[in-house]
Design a protein around this motif. Sequence first.
Motif, PDB file in Angstrom:
ATOM      1  N   LYS A  15       0.839  -1.217   0.000  1.00 44.00           N
ATOM      2  CA  LYS A  15       0.000   0.000   0.000  1.00 44.00           C
ATOM      3  C   LYS A  15       0.869   1.260   0.000  1.00 44.00           C
ATOM      4  O   LYS A  15       0.601   2.223  -0.732  1.00 44.00           O
ATOM      5  CB  LYS A  15      -0.901   0.010   1.251  1.00 44.00           C
ATOM      6  CG  LYS A  15      -2.236  -0.684   1.004  1.00 44.00           C
ATOM      7  CD  LYS A  15      -3.149  -0.483   2.212  1.00 44.00           C
ATOM      8  CE  LYS A  15      -3.676  -1.845   2.648  1.00 44.00           C
ATOM      9  NZ  LYS A  15      -3.807  -2.073   4.053  1.00 44.00           N
ATOM     10  N   LEU A  16       1.922   1.245   0.801  1.00 39.01           N
ATOM     11  CA  LEU A  16       2.800   2.422   0.856  1.00 39.01           C
ATOM     12  C   LEU A  16       3.476   2.643  -0.498  1.00 39.01           C
ATOM     13  O   LEU A  16       3.609   3.772  -0.982  1.00 39.01           O
ATOM     14  CB  LEU A  16       3.866   2.246   1.951  1.00 39.01           C
ATOM     15  CG  LEU A  16       3.367   2.333   3.386  1.00 39.01           C
ATOM     16  CD1 LEU A  16       4.492   2.020   4.363  1.00 39.01           C
ATOM     17  CD2 LEU A  16       2.801   3.725   3.689  1.00 39.01           C
ATOM     18  N   TYR A  17       3.889   1.547  -1.129  1.00 32.38           N
ATOM     19  CA  TYR A  17       4.582   1.684  -2.415  1.00 32.38           C
ATOM     20  C   TYR A  17       3.650   2.246  -3.490  1.00 32.38           C
ATOM     21  O   TYR A  17       4.068   3.060  -4.323  1.00 32.38           O
ATOM     22  CB  TYR A  17       5.165   0.336  -2.855  1.00 32.38           C
ATOM     23  CG  TYR A  17       5.999   0.464  -4.107  1.00 32.38           C
ATOM     24  CD1 TYR A  17       7.145   1.265  -4.105  1.00 32.38           C
ATOM     25  CD2 TYR A  17       5.653  -0.196  -5.273  1.00 32.38           C
ATOM     26  CE1 TYR A  17       7.915   1.413  -5.243  1.00 32.38           C
ATOM     27  CE2 TYR A  17       6.432  -0.060  -6.425  1.00 32.38           C
ATOM     28  CZ  TYR A  17       7.557   0.743  -6.400  1.00 32.38           C
ATOM     29  OH  TYR A  17       8.318   0.885  -7.524  1.00 32.38           O
ATOM     30  N   ALA A  18       2.380   1.850  -3.451  1.00 31.99           N
ATOM     31  CA  ALA A  18       1.415   2.381  -4.426  1.00 31.99           C
ATOM     32  C   ALA A  18       1.310   3.903  -4.272  1.00 31.99           C
ATOM     33  O   ALA A  18       1.264   4.645  -5.263  1.00 31.99           O
ATOM     34  CB  ALA A  18       0.055   1.714  -4.224  1.00 31.99           C
ATOM     35  N   ARG A  19       1.321   4.376  -3.027  1.00 30.02           N
ATOM     36  CA  ARG A  19       1.292   5.833  -2.809  1.00 30.02           C
ATOM     37  C   ARG A  19       2.604   6.472  -3.258  1.00 30.02           C
ATOM     38  O   ARG A  19       2.607   7.523  -3.894  1.00 30.02           O
ATOM     39  CB  ARG A  19       1.104   6.115  -1.312  1.00 30.02           C
ATOM     40  CG  ARG A  19      -0.340   6.093  -0.860  1.00 30.02           C
ATOM     41  CD  ARG A  19      -0.426   6.183   0.671  1.00 30.02           C
ATOM     42  NE  ARG A  19       0.223   7.351   1.219  1.00 30.02           N
ATOM     43  CZ  ARG A  19       0.606   7.466   2.498  1.00 30.02           C
ATOM     44  NH1 ARG A  19       0.402   6.470   3.347  1.00 30.02           N
ATOM     45  NH2 ARG A  19       1.170   8.557   2.925  1.00 30.02           N
ATOM     46  N   VAL A  23       4.257   9.906  -6.255  1.00 30.64           N
ATOM     47  CA  VAL A  23       4.875  11.181  -5.882  1.00 30.64           C
ATOM     48  C   VAL A  23       6.405  11.181  -5.917  1.00 30.64           C
ATOM     49  O   VAL A  23       7.030  12.211  -5.689  1.00 30.64           O
ATOM     50  CB  VAL A  23       4.403  11.629  -4.470  1.00 30.64           C
ATOM     51  CG1 VAL A  23       2.970  12.142  -4.539  1.00 30.64           C
ATOM     52  CG2 VAL A  23       4.510  10.499  -3.457  1.00 30.64           C
ATOM     53  N   MET A  24       7.019  10.000  -6.205  1.00 24.80           N
ATOM     54  CA  MET A  24       8.486   9.964  -6.302  1.00 24.80           C
ATOM     55  C   MET A  24       8.857   9.087  -7.483  1.00 24.80           C
ATOM     56  O   MET A  24       8.260   8.009  -7.668  1.00 24.80           O
ATOM     57  CB  MET A  24       9.098   9.388  -5.014  1.00 24.80           C
ATOM     58  CG  MET A  24       9.043  10.344  -3.844  1.00 24.80           C
ATOM     59  SD  MET A  24       9.784   9.628  -2.363  1.00 24.80           S
ATOM     60  CE  MET A  24       8.441   8.613  -1.836  1.00 24.80           C
ATOM     61  N   THR A  29      13.706   7.388  -3.015  1.00 31.10           N
ATOM     62  CA  THR A  29      14.717   8.441  -3.142  1.00 31.10           C
ATOM     63  C   THR A  29      16.106   7.906  -3.456  1.00 31.10           C
ATOM     64  O   THR A  29      16.875   8.557  -4.117  1.00 31.10           O
ATOM     65  CB  THR A  29      14.737   9.277  -1.836  1.00 31.10           C
ATOM     66  OG1 THR A  29      13.586  10.109  -1.835  1.00 31.10           O
ATOM     67  CG2 THR A  29      15.961  10.159  -1.739  1.00 31.10           C
ATOM     68  N   ARG A  30      16.441   6.722  -2.980  1.00 32.14           N
ATOM     69  CA  ARG A  30      17.828   6.251  -3.128  1.00 32.14           C
ATOM     70  C   ARG A  30      17.877   5.098  -4.137  1.00 32.14           C
ATOM     71  O   ARG A  30      17.293   4.037  -3.901  1.00 32.14           O
ATOM     72  CB  ARG A  30      18.356   5.770  -1.771  1.00 32.14           C
ATOM     73  CG  ARG A  30      18.405   6.890  -0.756  1.00 32.14           C
ATOM     74  CD  ARG A  30      18.444   6.354   0.665  1.00 32.14           C
ATOM     75  NE  ARG A  30      19.704   5.741   1.020  1.00 32.14           N
ATOM     76  CZ  ARG A  30      19.923   5.142   2.188  1.00 32.14           C
ATOM     77  NH1 ARG A  30      18.959   5.084   3.105  1.00 32.14           N
ATOM     78  NH2 ARG A  30      21.083   4.597   2.453  1.00 32.14           N
ATOM     79  N   THR A  31      18.636   5.289  -5.212  1.00 28.55           N
ATOM     80  CA  THR A  31      18.766   4.245  -6.237  1.00 28.55           C
ATOM     81  C   THR A  31      19.239   2.936  -5.607  1.00 28.55           C
ATOM     82  O   THR A  31      18.754   1.861  -5.952  1.00 28.55           O
ATOM     83  CB  THR A  31      19.767   4.702  -7.326  1.00 28.55           C
ATOM     84  OG1 THR A  31      19.322   5.956  -7.824  1.00 28.55           O
ATOM     85  CG2 THR A  31      19.862   3.704  -8.457  1.00 28.55           C
ATOM     86  N   THR A  32      20.168   3.048  -4.659  1.00 28.74           N
ATOM     87  CA  THR A  32      20.749   1.844  -4.054  1.00 28.74           C
ATOM     88  C   THR A  32      19.738   1.005  -3.269  1.00 28.74           C
ATOM     89  O   THR A  32      19.962  -0.187  -3.088  1.00 28.74           O
ATOM     90  CB  THR A  32      21.891   2.226  -3.084  1.00 28.74           C
ATOM     91  OG1 THR A  32      21.578   3.467  -2.480  1.00 28.74           O
ATOM     92  CG2 THR A  32      23.210   2.294  -3.780  1.00 28.74           C
ATOM     93  N   VAL A  33      18.675   1.624  -2.778  1.00 29.14           N
ATOM     94  CA  VAL A  33      17.732   0.819  -1.986  1.00 29.14           C
ATOM     95  C   VAL A  33      16.470   0.459  -2.771  1.00 29.14           C
ATOM     96  O   VAL A  33      15.548  -0.128  -2.224  1.00 29.14           O
ATOM     97  CB  VAL A  33      17.341   1.483  -0.641  1.00 29.14           C
ATOM     98  CG1 VAL A  33      18.557   1.793   0.198  1.00 29.14           C
ATOM     99  CG2 VAL A  33      16.524   2.733  -0.844  1.00 29.14           C
ATOM    100  N   TYR A  34      16.461   0.801  -4.077  1.00 23.34           N
ATOM    101  CA  TYR A  34      15.303   0.449  -4.909  1.00 23.34           C
ATOM    102  C   TYR A  34      15.146  -1.071  -4.948  1.00 23.34           C
ATOM    103  O   TYR A  34      16.121  -1.807  -5.035  1.00 23.34           O
ATOM    104  CB  TYR A  34      15.490   1.008  -6.325  1.00 23.34           C
ATOM    105  CG  TYR A  34      14.337   0.638  -7.227  1.00 23.34           C
ATOM    106  CD1 TYR A  34      13.103   1.252  -7.060  1.00 23.34           C
ATOM    107  CD2 TYR A  34      14.467  -0.357  -8.192  1.00 23.34           C
ATOM    108  CE1 TYR A  34      12.022   0.892  -7.846  1.00 23.34           C
ATOM    109  CE2 TYR A  34      13.394  -0.725  -8.988  1.00 23.34           C
ATOM    110  CZ  TYR A  34      12.174  -0.097  -8.806  1.00 23.34           C
ATOM    111  OH  TYR A  34      11.111  -0.463  -9.572  1.00 23.34           O
TER     112      TYR A  34
END
Length: 440
Positions: A15-19, A23-24, A29-34
């Motif tokens: 659910k959080l990822y859908a939001r 907006v991002m 925000t961080r490519t490394t943690v995608y």
Amino acid sequence: MSDLMSAQATPNSEKLYARAREVMPGGNTRTTVYRKPHQIYAWRGDGCRITDVDGHIRIDALGNFTSLIHGYGNRQILEAATRQLEAGTCFGMPTESEIRLSEILCERLPSVEQLRYTNSGTEAVMNAIKAARAYTGRPKIAKCEGAYHGTYDPAETSQDASPATWGDIDRPGSVPTAKGTPQGVLDDVVVIPFNNTPVAEAILRASGNSLAAVLVDVMPNRAGLVPAKSEYLAMLRRVTRELGALLILDEVITFRLGYNGAQSRFDIDPDLTTLGKIIGGGFAIGAIGGRAEVMSVFDPSKGQPAVPHGGTFSANPMSMSAGIAALEELTPPAFEKLEVLGDRFDQGIRACFARHGIKGQVTGLGSLRRVHLTDAPLSDYRSTFASADGAARVSALAKALFDEGVIIAGNGLMAFSTAMEDPDIDDIVRAFDRALPEFA
Ligand code: PLP
């Protein structure tokens, strides 16, 4: 995969990822943690474990990419940060805390007489490069191919070099990492091969008197986490002195290798040192330190300095106070404990490799490790790069370990913390034991 984790449901993260995607870009925000297919969101950390928003608990064997050397909720850091929170988080005035943190760092780092603070390692490297250019009046910076030093244009050059783009004595290897990097930036970066003493020396000498500095990390994570050879570091020190260039040591990660930093462990005497990660006790930080004569480029007391340096949150007392508490906890016995944890992991993982007939190895020192799924000798970025198949399999292994309850980086990087005890290392090794068979 253990039953516990294979059954894991992640509705709250989904659910959080859908939001987040709305907006991002890419939803974070961080490519490394995608992470695909969606991010897993952290809820809280305790000691060396993180609980995610769906209640799954994992051992954190990465510590926010090596920055949390005491894990989560360390009592002394918590108390120092809480006191500072109540007293004020930032002022347009200096505080005593930046003096105290500098005193600790100057006392520990033999080459550092003075320091200045930034909000990240990237900015520390940027300011060190600017200082070297101002001090020498020269434009060029040399760096090792494959080494990561943050995202300042010249520092990130040739980070993803491949055989088609890496350089040699008669062929410059300066290639962009971010699309759109101006050619002028690339022209002023001299890329040298890591741990190849004769070729690196020849390339440096060819830059002659246009070289401002050589930027080096003694054990670059992305180039394999292989320690620099002492003859290589000795050559860099000798040649920079002969050419009138500075030597910048990037200790953003490697400061955690010992009470007196990597410079003592590797017996190297740099002109400037860049720091970050653990010196902020879990808060955003970076620092540039070095000989007072070189650091004077930042000195505003005699008029406009050669390198004006500011930053709204630079030297903010939250990072300073937490950093002081973190370093005061980092005593010689704490470092001994980290070495013991590292050795215990090495023994465990080697037994795992043998048990499952895996061609694997571990590089690193102290509290840092990188797991590789190849038995080819690794001495530098090029030999690490040669194992591209191994790298893809390590990324798959990192995902499997995540499901088994252990967090490591996608390239196999791990960082142990003082919040860990022997049983935690054994839990990590057991997760490898469950994850590794499919990589035989
Ligand atoms: N230098 C090195 C060796 C690093 O590993 C990093 C980050 O991982 C940086 C510089 C940049 O630090 P930061 O992420 O705080 O900007």
